[in-house]
Design a protein around this motif. Structure first.
Motif, short mmCIF file in Angstrom:
data_model
loop_
_atom_site.label_atom_id
_atom_site.label_comp_id
_atom_site.label_asym_id
_atom_site.label_seq_id
_atom_site.Cartn_x
_atom_site.Cartn_y
_atom_site.Cartn_z
N PRO A 1 14.13 4.16 -1.11
CA PRO A 1 12.74 3.96 -1.55
C PRO A 1 12.34 4.89 -2.68
CG PRO A 1 12.86 3.98 0.85
CD PRO A 1 14.21 4.37 0.35
N GLU A 2 12.92 6.09 -2.71
CA GLU A 2 12.56 7.05 -3.76
C GLU A 2 12.84 6.50 -5.15
OE1 GLU A 2 12.70 9.27 -0.01
OE2 GLU A 2 13.98 7.73 -0.92
N PHE A 3 13.80 5.60 -5.28
CA PHE A 3 14.05 4.97 -6.57
C PHE A 3 12.79 4.23 -7.02
CE2 PHE A 3 17.42 3.48 -9.54
CZ PHE A 3 16.66 2.58 -10.28
N LEU A 4 12.19 3.47 -6.11
CA LEU A 4 10.99 2.71 -6.47
C LEU A 4 9.79 3.62 -6.71
CD1 LEU A 4 11.13 -0.40 -4.10
CD2 LEU A 4 12.32 0.04 -6.25
N TYR A 5 9.66 4.67 -5.91
CA TYR A 5 8.55 5.60 -6.13
C TYR A 5 8.62 6.22 -7.53
CZ TYR A 5 8.70 5.53 -0.96
OH TYR A 5 8.76 5.17 0.36
N ALA A 6 9.82 6.65 -7.92
CA ALA A 6 9.98 7.28 -9.22
C ALA A 6 9.85 6.27 -10.35
CB ALA A 6 11.34 7.99 -9.30
N GLU B 1 13.95 19.33 -15.08
CA GLU B 1 13.55 19.49 -13.68
C GLU B 1 14.30 18.49 -12.81
OE1 GLU B 1 9.72 20.51 -12.66
OE2 GLU B 1 8.95 20.71 -14.69
N VAL B 2 14.60 18.90 -11.59
CA VAL B 2 15.33 18.06 -10.64
C VAL B 2 14.49 17.90 -9.38
CG1 VAL B 2 17.40 17.81 -9.23
CG2 VAL B 2 17.57 18.81 -11.53
N VAL B 3 14.32 16.64 -8.96
CA VAL B 3 13.64 16.33 -7.70
C VAL B 3 14.67 15.64 -6.81
CG1 VAL B 3 11.76 15.07 -6.59
CG2 VAL B 3 11.45 16.02 -8.89
N TYR B 4 14.83 16.12 -5.58
CA TYR B 4 15.85 15.55 -4.71
C TYR B 4 15.27 15.18 -3.35
CZ TYR B 4 16.18 19.85 -1.95
OH TYR B 4 15.91 20.91 -1.12
N ALA B 5 15.86 14.15 -2.76
CA ALA B 5 15.49 13.71 -1.41
C ALA B 5 16.69 13.89 -0.49
CB ALA B 5 15.06 12.25 -1.43
N SER C 1 10.08 15.48 -0.60
CA SER C 1 9.11 15.50 0.49
C SER C 1 7.85 16.29 0.12
CB SER C 1 9.75 16.09 1.76
OG SER C 1 10.18 17.42 1.54
N GLU C 2 7.99 17.33 -0.72
CA GLU C 2 6.82 18.09 -1.17
C GLU C 2 5.86 17.19 -1.96
OE1 GLU C 2 7.80 21.61 -3.32
OE2 GLU C 2 9.49 22.11 -2.00
N ARG D 1 0.83 -1.21 0.00
CA ARG D 1 0.00 0.00 0.00
C ARG D 1 0.86 1.26 0.00
NH1 ARG D 1 -5.14 0.44 2.13
NH2 ARG D 1 -4.79 -1.29 3.59
N GLU D 2 1.85 1.30 0.89
CA GLU D 2 2.72 2.48 0.96
C GLU D 2 3.46 2.70 -0.35
OE1 GLU D 2 3.84 2.37 5.73
OE2 GLU D 2 4.84 1.01 4.33
N LEU D 3 3.94 1.63 -0.93
CA LEU D 3 4.65 1.75 -2.19
C LEU D 3 3.74 2.28 -3.30
CD1 LEU D 3 7.37 1.25 -3.52
CD2 LEU D 3 6.75 -1.15 -3.81
N PHE D 4 2.54 1.76 -3.37
CA PHE D 4 1.60 2.17 -4.40
C PHE D 4 1.17 3.63 -4.22
CE2 PHE D 4 -2.87 2.63 -5.79
CZ PHE D 4 -2.69 2.42 -7.16
N GLU D 5 0.84 4.02 -3.01
CA GLU D 5 0.35 5.38 -2.80
C GLU D 5 1.44 6.42 -3.06
OE1 GLU D 5 -1.48 5.63 1.04
OE2 GLU D 5 -3.20 4.36 0.45
N ARG D 6 2.67 6.11 -2.66
CA ARG D 6 3.75 7.08 -2.90
C ARG D 6 4.13 7.15 -4.37
NH1 ARG D 6 7.04 5.30 2.64
NH2 ARG D 6 5.27 5.81 4.01
N ALA D 7 4.12 6.00 -5.05
CA ALA D 7 4.36 6.01 -6.49
C ALA D 7 3.26 6.79 -7.22
CB ALA D 7 4.46 4.59 -7.02
N SER D 8 2.02 6.67 -6.72
CA SER D 8 0.90 7.39 -7.34
C SER D 8 1.08 8.90 -7.19
CB SER D 8 -0.42 6.95 -6.71
OG SER D 8 -0.66 5.58 -6.95
N ARG D 9 1.58 9.33 -6.06
CA ARG D 9 1.83 10.77 -5.87
C ARG D 9 2.89 11.26 -6.85
NH1 ARG D 9 1.27 8.98 -0.25
NH2 ARG D 9 -0.55 10.02 0.69
N VAL D 10 3.93 10.45 -7.06
CA VAL D 10 4.96 10.83 -8.04
C VAL D 10 4.35 10.90 -9.44
CG1 VAL D 10 7.08 10.09 -9.18
CG2 VAL D 10 6.88 9.92 -6.69
N ALA D 11 3.50 9.92 -9.78
CA ALA D 11 2.86 9.90 -11.10
C ALA D 11 2.02 11.16 -11.31
CB ALA D 11 2.01 8.65 -11.25
N ALA D 12 1.26 11.55 -10.28
CA ALA D 12 0.42 12.73 -10.40
C ALA D 12 1.27 13.98 -10.59
CB ALA D 12 -0.47 12.87 -9.16
#
Length: 546
Positions: free
Chosen positions: A73-78, A132-136, A162-163, A41-52
């Motif tokens: 984890p950010e690798f998997l989200y992206a 564009e650059v996104v950083y963690a 984090s945003e 669930r956590e993986l899916f919801e965070r990946a969905s936020r990246v997709a949006a």
């Protein structure tokens, strides 16, 4: 009910959320800095936020999105967020700097780069990138300086990861389809600029049944970078698709690997041959065999330390062979076949071993491994390079560039990459035999043996160089090292030169970058000694050398 297609990884993930949403699937361990544990669930919801977020920035199906990250984890989200939109994620080695980073960013025409704060200076120096650059900011990292922030913002927008993750969760409509482009991974570029290998949305978890044979009680571990295909095929894809827990370290660690496996109960880990040697070179400990690991999945285990490794750590090695840009896959199952073999090809490949003219060589003789599928034609897709793609499968055969030999029973043995053979006194040298002897020396942390043109000038002959990284920086006692080798190696395998280095430079697949070591050697840079113990000074130190 949605018509989800599991050939698309992001759609497989959505299926898992419907079935086992709160099952823990992936753990990222950070040593002293803790860990992050993810459910489906956590993986899916965070990946969905990246997709949006990507969709709002205008990223569409087929666009490229670069992932310049270590194992976080950010690798998997992206990765999965891009996949939801049908965009193509581009895996970049996190060690790249300068032109080596700028080139794949230009070549892939990536619109966005996902990264971490510690790698932002490398992106700042990558000429030509204006996306564009996104950083963690991850544990143990400092946020970027104001100077770096201003420098990056001049070239495009800069967003904190984090945003994106703090946004409300809203599912996005999945756009990817089976067999559409999904990802690009770059070759190591040993013969020129790296080529981006295009992979499509397909079920790769079938390799679990053909090769790994993981069970429901297994826990997988790797320290291989997620920008390398091995980490996906051996660990991540089996974990996500088969609901098998997995553990990732930020990077490979020979010193902590057994402690990590003990802590998380890992029953198997994946590594490459160079890693096996590094683990074996660690000082022996009373608890070397006290761990839950049963099988080590390895590609390129040095034959000389195969059985000693299994005996010392009380594990079994499953050896396999495959390449990022296709060709046949081989496997030597646990307890089957001869030690040192890379296995036999899977049944759906036809192979040949050929000489320079394309003629089959006799059994036992080395030649280039070429292959084709039993059904259909071989196909390689280098992104934006149709000519090179065609050449890789010239005349209907995939050209591996690897020199192998085959025994009477069909077992294959890796010899070397094409053009990298090592010969001395008319005899072909086995670097792994020399490396095993060095690995047994208590001071050795890493070792790489390679050849340079013979000082005697004999055509095709090499002098042997042993590049050594020790656990502690000391003044080399060359005569003691020569004595160590003389008592343990045949005359033909005695190193002619010793090269002391802080570390062995490696490709992402952990193959030593011998060209860099050789360049330093030929330029007489660093601590280089001959067998007499005489130091070769660099030109800048006033000596011309040999």
């Amino acid at each position: 009910m949605k018509n989800l297609q599991p050939e698309v990884p992001a759609q497989m993930l959505e299926e898992k959320v419907e079935k086992v949403p709160d099952r823990t699937v992936v753990t990222f361990e950070y040593g002293a800095f803790g860990e992050e544990i993810l459910t489906y669930r956590e993986l899916f919801e965070r990946a969905s936020r990246v997709a949006a977020w990507l969709r709002e920035r205008g990223v569409e199906k087929g666009d490229r999105v670069a992932l310049f990250l270590r194992n976080y984890p950010e690798f998997l989200y992206a990765m999965l967020g891009s996949n939801m939109l049908g965009a193509v994620w581009v895996a970049l080695d996190p060690r790249l700097i300068g032109e080596s980073l700028a080139y794949p960013l230009r070549d892939s025409q990536s619109k966005v780069v996902f990264t971490t704060a510690d790698l932002l200076p490398a992106i700042k120096e990558a000429e030509g990138f204006r996306g564009e650059v996104v950083y963690a900011v991850k544990p143990g990292m400092s946020d970027l300086s104001e100077e770096d922030r201003k420098g990056l913002e001049k070239r495009g927008s800069l967003t904190s990861f984090s945003e994106i993750l703090d946004r409300p969760f809203l599912p996005v409509e999945q756009q990817g389809l089976p067999d559409e482009p999904a990802q690009i991974m770059y070759t190591s570029g040993t013969t020129g600029n790296p080529k981006g290998v295009l992979w499509r949305n397909r079920r790769l978890d079938v390799l679990v049944d053909l090769l790994w044979h993981y069970g429901p009680d297994d826990i997988l571990y790797t320290g291989l970078s997620l920008s390398h295909a091995n980490a996906h095929t051996v660990t991540l894809i089996p974990s996500l698709y088969r609901e098998i827990p997995s553990v990732f370290s930020v990077r490979f660690t020979a010193s902590r690997i057994w402690d990590i496996c003990r802590k998380y109960g890992c029953t198997t880990f994946s590594c490459l041959g160079g890693m096996i040697a590094m683990i074996y070179a660690r000082p022996e400990r009373p608890d070397d065999a006290d761990h839950p690991v049963r099988v080590v999945v390895s590609a390129g285990t040095p034959a000389a330390i195969w059985e000693p490794f299994e005996k010392r750590f009380k594990v079994k090695i499953l050896e396999w062979y495959g390449a990022l840009d296709g060709g046949c896959v081989t496997v030597k199952p646990v307890g089957v076949g001869p030690v040192g073999s890379m296995g036999r090809p899977l049944d759906f490949f036809t192979i040949r071993i050929v000489d320079e003219e394309g003629n089959d060589v006799p059994v036992g003789q080395p030649g280039e491994l070429i292959s084709r599928p039993v059904i259909g034609e071989p196909k390689v897709e280098y992104f934006g390079k149709e000519k090179e793609s065609r050449e890789k499968t010239l005349a209907g055969w995939h050209r591996s560039g690897d020199i192998v030999r085959r025994d009477e029973e069909g077992w294959l043995y890796f010899c070397h990459r094409k053009g990298e053979e090592l010969r001395k006194y008319g005899e072909f040298i086995q670097p792994s035999l020399i490396e095993k002897v060095f690995c047994e020396h208590p001071e050795v942390r890493e070792i790489c043996v390679y050849g340079v043109p013979s000082r005697g000038g004999a055509p095709g002959e090499s002098d042997v160089v042993a590049a050594v990284a020790t656990h502690a920086e000391t003044t080399p006692d060359v005569k003691a090292w020569v004595s160590w080798c003389r008592n343990r190696l045949p005359q033909s395998h005695q190193p002619d030169y010793f090269q002391w280095v802080a570390e062995i430079p490696k490709t992402l697949s952990q193959r030593p970058l011998t060209r860099l070591l050789k360049a330093d050697f030929l330029a007489h840079k660093g601590k280089i000694y001959d067998r007499r113990g005489e130091r070769w000074l660099s030109f800048s130190e006033g000596e011309k050398g040999p």
